[in-house]
Design an enzyme around this catalytic site. Structure first.
Site, PDB file in Angstrom:
ATOM      1  N   HIS A  82       0.919  -1.259  -0.019  1.00  0.00           N
ATOM      2  CA  HIS A  82      -0.041  -0.079   0.002  1.00  0.00           C
ATOM      3  C   HIS A  82       0.896   1.291   0.015  1.00  0.00           C
ATOM      4  CE1 HIS A  82      -4.430   0.860   0.579  1.00  0.00           C
ATOM      5  NE2 HIS A  82      -3.949   2.113   0.734  1.00  0.00           N
ATOM      6  N   ASP A 161     -14.139   3.756   6.309  1.00  0.00           N
ATOM      7  CA  ASP A 161     -12.977   4.146   5.686  1.00  0.00           C
ATOM      8  C   ASP A 161     -13.539   4.251   4.109  1.00  0.00           C
ATOM      9  OD1 ASP A 161     -10.174   4.582   4.590  1.00  0.00           O
ATOM     10  OD2 ASP A 161     -10.646   2.853   3.550  1.00  0.00           O
ATOM     11  N   ARG A 168     -13.322  12.333   1.067  1.00  0.00           N
ATOM     12  CA  ARG A 168     -12.011  13.060   0.895  1.00  0.00           C
ATOM     13  C   ARG A 168     -11.738  13.382  -0.488  1.00  0.00           C
ATOM     14  NH1 ARG A 168      -8.124   8.877   2.866  1.00  0.00           N
ATOM     15  NH2 ARG A 168      -6.467  10.318   2.242  1.00  0.00           N
ATOM     16  N   SER A 183      -6.672   5.464   6.890  1.00  0.00           N
ATOM     17  CA  SER A 183      -7.092   4.788   5.602  1.00  0.00           C
ATOM     18  C   SER A 183      -6.283   3.615   5.578  1.00  0.00           C
ATOM     19  CB  SER A 183      -7.465   5.624   4.551  1.00  0.00           C
ATOM     20  OG  SER A 183      -7.599   5.008   3.313  1.00  0.00           O
ATOM     21  N   LYS A 187      -7.529  -0.644   6.951  1.00  0.00           N
ATOM     22  CA  LYS A 187      -7.848  -1.712   5.841  1.00  0.00           C
ATOM     23  C   LYS A 187      -7.044  -2.954   6.023  1.00  0.00           C
ATOM     24  CE  LYS A 187      -7.693   0.856   1.939  1.00  0.00           C
ATOM     25  NZ  LYS A 187      -7.904   2.058   2.338  1.00  0.00           N
TER      26      LYS A 187
END
Length: 208
Positions: A82, A161, A168, A183, A187
């Protein structure tokens, strides 16, 4: 407790309590707090930030807003990647297949619609026949069989989220570091069955 007071407190640089963060997250997921008030709080966070305790509580409240995914059914070393985002999706579509080709099991869930170019899931969805929304059982089976699966974030996985992610994108608060961190980590924590805090040493998934 009122959302108005929470917005005002953060606007003025105050520290949000655990109860206030839970109230905000739970109320927003249930539809009891409108987008315009959450947008105002996001902007206050953008300018005022969050300290470590607020960030931890926000992340865990987002994790607890929905289901968690048990990846114990995937054999071998499970990895994920990520990042804080960017233009072009130059990393995931290259790094994930490479890791899979080296024997890692890549179990990747991506968000949609963050930024003006969209997310990785949006781009993959444009490919005819590519399904980004599949049952968890199929997700795990794909990872076991071919070493990789890249799907959209489940509707029941960190729904807080998912809602904040979309908000956002249209409120110019994408670049907020605390919101990015919460965020990402919400996850990842929700998709690791043995991890329930940032300091957990029994993580199922190695983050690239």
């Amino acid at each position: 407790m009122r959302m108005y007071d929470i917005i005002e407190k953060k606007r003025d640089g105050g520290k949000l309590s655990d109860e206030e963060i839970d109230f905000f997250i739970n109320g927003y997921v249930k539809g009891e707090i409108p987008d315009y008030q959450v947008s105002s709080l996001l902007m206050a966070i953008y300018f005022r930030g969050l300290d470590d305790e607020e960030l931890t509580k926000l992340t865990l409240a987002m994790v607890n807003s929905g289901e968690t995914v048990d990846l114990s059914g995937i054999s071998g070393v499970k990895v994920d990647k990520h990042s804080s985002g960017g233009v072009g999706d130059k990393t995931t579509l290259i790094v994930a297949p490479i890791a899979a080709s080296l024997g890692c099991k890549v179990a990747k869930m991506s968000g949609k619609g963050l930024g003006h170019t969209g997310g990785t899931a949006d781009k993959l969805e444009s490919i005819e026949g590519y399904k980004i929304n599949i049952p968890k059982e199929d997700f795990i089976r794909q990872v076991n069989e071919i070493g990789i699966s890249l799907i959209s974030q489940s509707g029941n996985l960190t729904p807080a989220d998912k809602k904040l992610y979309a908000l956002r994108d249209v409120t110019a608060t994408v670049e907020s570091i605390p919101l990015i961190a919460s965020s990402i980590m919400s996850k990842k924590i929700a998709s690791r069955s043995r991890c329930n805090c940032f300091r957990c040493k029994a993580s199922e998934v190695v983050l690239l």
